[in-house]
Design an enzyme around this catalytic site. Structure first.
Site, mmCIF file in Angstrom:
data_model
loop_
_atom_site.group_PDB
_atom_site.id
_atom_site.type_symbol
_atom_site.label_atom_id
_atom_site.label_comp_id
_atom_site.label_asym_id
_atom_site.label_seq_id
_atom_site.Cartn_x
_atom_site.Cartn_y
_atom_site.Cartn_z
ATOM 1 N N ASN A 198 -29.639 -17.294 59.311
ATOM 2 C CA ASN A 198 -28.396 -16.522 59.454
ATOM 3 C C ASN A 198 -27.430 -17.074 58.418
ATOM 4 O O ASN A 198 -26.900 -18.163 58.592
ATOM 5 C CB ASN A 198 -27.836 -16.692 60.879
ATOM 6 C CG ASN A 198 -26.457 -16.077 61.024
ATOM 7 O OD1 ASN A 198 -26.052 -15.233 60.217
ATOM 8 N ND2 ASN A 198 -25.735 -16.497 62.048
ATOM 9 N N TRP A 199 -27.228 -16.297 57.359
ATOM 10 C CA TRP A 199 -26.416 -16.807 56.240
ATOM 11 C C TRP A 199 -24.916 -16.704 56.481
ATOM 12 O O TRP A 199 -24.132 -17.207 55.670
ATOM 13 C CB TRP A 199 -26.782 -16.045 54.959
ATOM 14 C CG TRP A 199 -28.052 -16.520 54.331
ATOM 15 C CD1 TRP A 199 -28.824 -17.577 54.719
ATOM 16 C CD2 TRP A 199 -28.690 -15.959 53.175
ATOM 17 N NE1 TRP A 199 -29.906 -17.708 53.891
ATOM 18 C CE2 TRP A 199 -29.856 -16.721 52.926
ATOM 19 C CE3 TRP A 199 -28.420 -14.882 52.332
ATOM 20 C CZ2 TRP A 199 -30.717 -16.445 51.871
ATOM 21 C CZ3 TRP A 199 -29.282 -14.601 51.278
ATOM 22 C CH2 TRP A 199 -30.418 -15.378 51.061
ATOM 23 N N LYS A 200 -24.518 -16.039 57.551
ATOM 24 C CA LYS A 200 -23.082 -15.876 57.839
ATOM 25 C C LYS A 200 -22.364 -15.339 56.590
ATOM 26 O O LYS A 200 -22.934 -14.542 55.856
ATOM 27 C CB LYS A 200 -22.483 -17.195 58.328
ATOM 28 C CG LYS A 200 -23.334 -17.831 59.424
ATOM 29 C CD LYS A 200 -22.665 -18.939 60.162
ATOM 30 C CE LYS A 200 -23.652 -19.555 61.131
ATOM 31 N NZ LYS A 200 -23.061 -20.397 62.123
ATOM 32 N N HIS A 220 -23.853 -12.706 68.530
ATOM 33 C CA HIS A 220 -23.773 -14.100 68.073
ATOM 34 C C HIS A 220 -22.498 -14.723 68.637
ATOM 35 O O HIS A 220 -21.478 -14.048 68.784
ATOM 36 C CB HIS A 220 -23.759 -14.141 66.539
ATOM 37 C CG HIS A 220 -23.894 -15.524 65.993
ATOM 38 N ND1 HIS A 220 -22.824 -16.396 65.918
ATOM 39 C CD2 HIS A 220 -24.972 -16.199 65.526
ATOM 40 C CE1 HIS A 220 -23.250 -17.543 65.415
ATOM 41 N NE2 HIS A 220 -24.547 -17.454 65.169
ATOM 42 N N GLU A 264 -20.275 -16.484 67.363
ATOM 43 C CA GLU A 264 -19.077 -16.319 66.518
ATOM 44 C C GLU A 264 -18.482 -14.927 66.715
ATOM 45 O O GLU A 264 -17.265 -14.748 66.633
ATOM 46 C CB GLU A 264 -19.422 -16.606 65.048
ATOM 47 C CG GLU A 264 -19.587 -18.105 64.818
ATOM 48 C CD GLU A 264 -20.534 -18.498 63.709
ATOM 49 O OE1 GLU A 264 -20.876 -17.655 62.865
ATOM 50 O OE2 GLU A 264 -20.961 -19.670 63.707
ATOM 51 N N GLU A 291 -28.683 -19.778 72.142
ATOM 52 C CA GLU A 291 -27.858 -20.580 71.244
ATOM 53 C C GLU A 291 -26.708 -21.207 72.028
ATOM 54 O O GLU A 291 -25.653 -20.577 72.198
ATOM 55 C CB GLU A 291 -27.278 -19.698 70.136
ATOM 56 C CG GLU A 291 -28.321 -19.096 69.226
ATOM 57 C CD GLU A 291 -27.764 -18.896 67.825
ATOM 58 O OE1 GLU A 291 -28.348 -19.453 66.895
ATOM 59 O OE2 GLU A 291 -26.742 -18.215 67.674
ATOM 60 N N GLY A 310 -23.513 -25.214 64.551
ATOM 61 C CA GLY A 310 -22.719 -25.738 63.440
ATOM 62 C C GLY A 310 -22.099 -27.095 63.709
ATOM 63 O O GLY A 310 -21.227 -27.537 62.966
ATOM 64 N N SER A 370 -27.944 -26.021 65.246
ATOM 65 C CA SER A 370 -28.197 -27.206 64.424
ATOM 66 C C SER A 370 -29.682 -27.519 64.263
ATOM 67 O O SER A 370 -30.087 -28.686 64.298
ATOM 68 C CB SER A 370 -27.437 -28.417 64.980
ATOM 69 O OG SER A 370 -26.035 -28.161 64.951
ATOM 70 N N GLY A 383 -28.641 -21.476 61.116
ATOM 71 C CA GLY A 383 -27.451 -21.187 60.317
ATOM 72 C C GLY A 383 -27.418 -22.047 59.068
ATOM 73 O O GLY A 383 -28.064 -21.747 58.058
HETATM 74 C C1 PEP Z 1 -26.290 -19.874 63.960
HETATM 75 O O1 PEP Z 1 -25.500 -19.494 63.133
HETATM 76 O O2 PEP Z 1 -26.835 -19.050 64.705
HETATM 77 C C2 PEP Z 1 -26.594 -21.295 64.062
HETATM 78 C C3 PEP Z 1 -27.428 -21.692 64.977
HETATM 79 O O3 PEP Z 1 -25.967 -22.134 63.156
HETATM 80 P P1 PEP Z 1 -26.371 -23.676 62.851
HETATM 81 O O4 PEP Z 1 -27.855 -23.709 62.632
HETATM 82 O O5 PEP Z 1 -25.596 -24.020 61.621
HETATM 83 O O6 PEP Z 1 -25.975 -24.478 64.048
#
Ligand code: PEP
Length: 254
Positions: free
Chosen positions: A10-12, A95, A97, A167, A173, A213, A234
């Site tokens: 997931n490049w956000k 998600h 976010e 998640e 993050g 993470s 992410g």
């Molecule tokens: C995500 O954006 O879904 C995510 C899990 O981010 P990260 O891996 O950076 O925690």
């Protein structure tokens, strides 16, 4: 039965079209032997060029969000049909976010899931508790209400197209990955809930990804849990090296 793992990046809001293309040029040859399915959710601007570039490879390109309406006066929004036309095969919905920064609720996520399925996009539906909810022992209650709410009205047949992503919000993050045991407990709960709400067959087949993470050094232990079928990644999906390692490590034994 063996579920085929799905590792999704997931490049956000990262990567220009040029950066995205460069990434894919490097990644494709490095994951071509991989048995996991490799997905990347890219920014809207990179969808069409990357979908074209990924054609014929084992990398699948998708989007990070969409609106539930088919079209309309919704400035700044994007419709499922537009994503499909650009070459997206899947879309991340709900998600954390989107839920916490943009205030999206389960009812909205549910309407998006409906639209995505109707337009032929595979939804990756995210659920997960906050730290406060976990500390109050509300994890299962939250997962139940998010799954019931986000997937209301989805039939057992349609569930075969859905991916679920567990998640925990406190792990996204932050560098604080759930332990394999904690992840397994939640994944097992989710699978049992899917059996209760749909049926055993759906529960046995559904892919449940862990997100929060995930890094090359923790992916193997997470993926070795019986109910962890993949990862939503992410930060570590932004570099070819770490994403390639995650994709390839995910299939190896601990
Ligand atoms: C995500 O954006 O879904 C995510 C899990 O981010 P990260 O891996 O950076 O925690």
């Amino acid at each position: 039965m063996a579920r085929t793992p799905v590792i999704a990046g997931n490049w956000k809001m990262y990567k220009t079209i040029a950066e995205a293309k460069e990434f894919l040029v490097e990644l494709i040859p490095q994951v071509k032997e991989c048995e996991a399915r490799v997905y990347i959710a890219v920014p809207y601007t990179a969808l069409a060029p990357l979908a074209e570039q990924a054609h014929g490879s084992n990398v699948v390109i998708g989007a990070q969000n969409m609106n539930d309406a088919s079209e309309g006066a919704y400035t700044g929004e994007i419709a499922a049909a537009m994503l499909v036309e650009a070459g997206a095969k899947f879309v991340i919905l709900g998600h954390s976010e989107r839920r916490h920064v943009f205030g999206e609720d389960d009812a909205f996520v549910n309407r998006k899931v409906r639209r995505a399925l109707d337009e032929g996009l595979q939804p990756i539906v995210c659920v997960g508790e906050t730290l406060k909810e976990r500390s109050r022992n509300q994890t299962e209650e939250i997962l139940r209400s998010q799954i019931e709410g986000s997937l209301a009205g989805v039939t057992a047949k349609e569930m075969s197209k859905v991916i679920l992503a567990y998640e925990p919000v406190w792990a996204i993050g932050t560098g604080k990955t759930a332990t394999p045991k904690t992840a397994q407990e939640s994944h097992q709960f989710i699978r049992q809930l899917v059996a209760e709400l749909w049926n055993e067959e759906v529960a046995e087949e559904i892919v449940i990804q862990y997100g929060g993470s995930v890094k090359p050094d923790n992916v193997r232990k997470l993926m070795n849990q019986p109910d962890v079928d993949g990862a939503l990644v992410g930060g570590a999906s932004l570099s070819v090296e770490s994403f390639r390692e995650i994709v390839n490590f995910s299939m190896s034994e601990v």
